[in-house]
Design an enzyme around this catalytic site. Structure first.
Site, short mmCIF file in Angstrom:
data_model
loop_
_atom_site.label_atom_id
_atom_site.label_comp_id
_atom_site.label_asym_id
_atom_site.label_seq_id
_atom_site.Cartn_x
_atom_site.Cartn_y
_atom_site.Cartn_z
N GLU A 103 -17.52 51.27 -17.20
CA GLU A 103 -15.65 51.75 -16.96
C GLU A 103 -15.56 53.40 -16.61
O GLU A 103 -14.56 53.83 -16.96
CB GLU A 103 -15.33 51.96 -17.84
CG GLU A 103 -15.25 50.32 -18.95
CD GLU A 103 -15.01 50.48 -20.35
OE1 GLU A 103 -14.25 49.60 -20.41
OE2 GLU A 103 -14.31 51.15 -20.81
N GLU A 105 -16.52 42.33 -21.72
CA GLU A 105 -16.19 43.16 -23.03
C GLU A 105 -15.29 42.09 -23.62
O GLU A 105 -13.53 42.80 -23.29
CB GLU A 105 -16.14 44.77 -23.06
CG GLU A 105 -17.21 45.28 -23.20
CD GLU A 105 -17.02 46.90 -23.00
OE1 GLU A 105 -15.30 47.19 -23.11
OE2 GLU A 105 -17.59 47.90 -22.44
#
Length: 629
Positions: free
Chosen positions: A182, A262
């Site tokens: 991320e 995710e």
């Protein structure tokens, strides 16, 4: 055997081996928008599990339940700070046996999506980065800063060679590896850093392994988190429209498989906030839509586990928000690894798209209510300071951080004396909100109150010239997400008494865990006080069983607990929401007494005892949440 016949057999065998190896491949088919496994179209349905949050004795149980849920892969983080606790000191044994865990995954026929960082987030202390990096106070984390890259290079030179034999094309089960994590959510947007990581991963792992990135759906996140030659995936939960989410992935990956790395089955908990829960129907409906689109998916988390010891991280939004000891996450497998309603519902959805293993789901682990255990022995914290900090204290004119003294977690004691008589109450405060994260204030050994980061910056005290002033400072976890990773612990700025800056400090790094595990109980006079930092000790015998259990803290305020020397983690029932801590049954002895040590930091009950239950309490509090706003 003739020489030529021998050569023929050797060459033929080599060709057969090469032919077999050539079939074993995992790649991206950009033409058909899918993965290829051994040349055939492949879609993974995966779940996240953290070996570092689960005792090794339970690894196989949790993995078997994941396999029986219909998953064909698991997703695994590797926390750098868990394996290199101090510079150049590496630990891959016991509960850190990464290769052993990968071997168990392989035994069950599950594939692996590996996320080795070097930054992982994971709601783990400092996002997996070692806090000793901050011993260089000007280091710029997660960038091409030379000091940071030097540490990263050394770490990856140790980790990646361990990983290489487990790659799918090398006979293992790792099909893809994430580079960083991320990164688009980090302020730096340093493409040179990402290019450097890409080069290092390729150097050690070769050209065949699929390398990827994961980012949120904002265009800015996808812009800064992605890089050519790293396959870009996205992450999102059930509240997001799946088609639109994958349209965002297509902005950076016009061709190739759709991947949600995710998909959130639940969410994390913060101290002082309600326990997070996600509705089962909402989660399964979203999963079905993802699978109907032909996408690959990883469910985060499939089992959360526990932040034992001091490993939980923290977020910083408008304030500092430390994360609870439980990482239950409202996941399909509970904190204790038990199947939930959500798991069976997810299994039903998966069964619509691929075969689910036949046979019953392994049952929950047995639980037991051992009842109340009294803790009659009380020892004041300062009375055993020499045991908790056996080395000489550091002397400094002004406070030093944990990181400056290579204290990675836990507690540190700061001591000075009052410079004047203070007959009327005067504010004791820290400049620039410099308490990281709580400071328990004692004057001549008597508890006066607690300073707390972003919430309580000052208390009034009175005293006399020369009185001993101690601040026991607790780290509640380094920030693990977003822009602020340089999260120094301890007293990060000067302490003032009225308008006077206090100086001439003695600073004691503390190793409480070693003392509790090796030199307990201490032989010093007992304390009768129930306020301020003190250790409470008791013992109990099990009825011949060592089942999993949960420990509750009736009447306690805040602290840490050890059972038979094992640090279960932080408790904070007055803040909530978590009221019980998970106790794995393997920690308990069945033939000898079990020792319980509780470090209470504020106020203990008048009759100190703990309660062992057969079920968790994760959503309660004895204070009003509005007090935290």
């Amino acid at each position: 055997m003739g020489l030529w016949l021998y050569i023929f057999i050797v060459v033929l065998g080599g060709l057969r081996f090469q032919g077999t190896a050539a079939v074993r491949s995992f790649s991206i088919d950009y033409k058909n928008n899918c993965f290829l496994k051994d040349g055939n179209k492949f879609r993974y349905i995966s779940g996240s599990i953290h070996y570092f949050r689960i005792p090794p004795i339970y690894w196989k149980d949790r993995l078997l339940k994941m396999y029986m849920s219909g998953l064909n892969a698991v997703q695994i983080y590797v926390p750098w700070n868990y394996h290199e606790p101090m510079p150049g000191i590496y630990n891959f044994s016991g509960d850190r046996n990464l290769e052993g865990f990968l071997g168990l995954v392989a035994q069950l026929g599950l594939l692996v999506i590996l996320r080795p960082g070097p930054y992982i987030c994971a709601e783990w202390d400092m996002g997996g980065l070692p806090s000793w990096l901050l011993a260089e106070p000007n280091i710029i984390l997660r960038t091409s800063d030379p000091g940071f890259l030097q540490a990263v290079n050394k770490w990856l030179s140790v980790l990646l060679p361990k990983i290489k034999p487990h790659l799918y094309q090398n006979g293992g089960n790792i099909i893809s590896i994430q580079v960083e994590n991320e990164y688009g959510s980090y302020y730096a947007c340093d493409y040179d850093y990402m290019r450097h990581l890409l080069a290092v991963f390729r150097l050690y792992l070769g050209k065949e392994i699929v390398l990827f990135t994961t980012d949120g759906l904002k265009e800015s996140e996808l812009l800064c988190g992605t890089l050519q030659d790293l396959y870009a995936t996205v992450d999102f939960g059930s509240e997001i429209n799946e088609t639109r989410a994958f349209e965002q992935q297509r902005l950076v990956e016009p061709r190739g498989p759709l991947v949600n790395s995710e998909y959130y089955t639940g969410w994390l908990d913060y101290w002082g906030e309600p326990h997070s829960m996600k509705n089962t129907t909402v989660v399964t409906n979203g999963l079905q839509k993802i699978l109907e689109l032909g996408a690959n998916v990883n469910m985060y988390m499939f089992q959360g586990g526990t932040n034992f010891g001091y490993w939980s991280g923290a977020d910083y939004k408008d304030k500092y928000y430390p994360i609870t000891t439980s990482y239950d996450y409202d996941a399909p497998l509970s904190e204790a690894g038990d199947p939930t309603e959500k798991l069976y519902a997810i299994r039903t959805i998966i069964g619509k798209f691929q075969l689910v293993p036949a046979g019953p789901m392994p049952p929950p682990t047995p639980k037991f209510s051992y009842g109340y255990v009294s803790l009659p022995l009380c020892v004041a914290f300062l009375d055993i300071l020499s045991l908790l900090s056996p080395g000489l204290p550091f002397h400094s004119s002004f406070p030093l951080t944990f990181e400056a003294l290579m204290q990675t977690h836990g507690f540190m004691l700061y001591r000075t004396v009052l410079p004047d008589d203070i007959l009327q109450p005067v504010l004791l405060s820290v400049l620039e909100n410099g308490i990281h994260d709580l400071a328990y204030v004692l004057l001549n050994g008597k508890y006066k109150g607690t300073l707390e980061r972003d919430r309580v910056n000052a208390i009034n005290i009175t005293g006399q010239l020369g009185d001993s002033l101690d601040l026991l400072v607790e780290s509640m976890g380094h920030i693990n997400f977003g822009a602020n990773n340089s999260d120094f612990k301890g007293l990060t700025h000067n302490l003032t008494l009225g308008s006077t800056i206090l100086s001439d400090w003695l600073i004691y790094p503390l190793d409480i865990d070693s003392a509790v595990a090796q030199q307990w109980p201490p032989y010093v006079p007992r304390s009768n006080s129930t306020t301020g930092p003190a250790f409470y000790t008791g013992a109990f015998k099990t009825p011949g069983i060592n089942y999993d259990t949960y420990v509750k803290f009736p009447g306690w305020s805040k602290g840490q607990i050890w059972i038979n020397g094992f640090n279960l983690g932080r408790f904070w029932p007055v803040r909530g929401p978590q009221q019980t801590l998970f106790v794995p049954g393997f920690l308990l002895n069945t033939s000898v007494l079990n020792t319980i040590v509780v470090l209470e930091l504020q106020n203990a009950p008048s009759s100190p005892k703990v309660l062992f239950l057969d079920r968790p309490v994760l959503n309660a509090s004895s204070f009003s949440l509005k007090d935290m706003k």
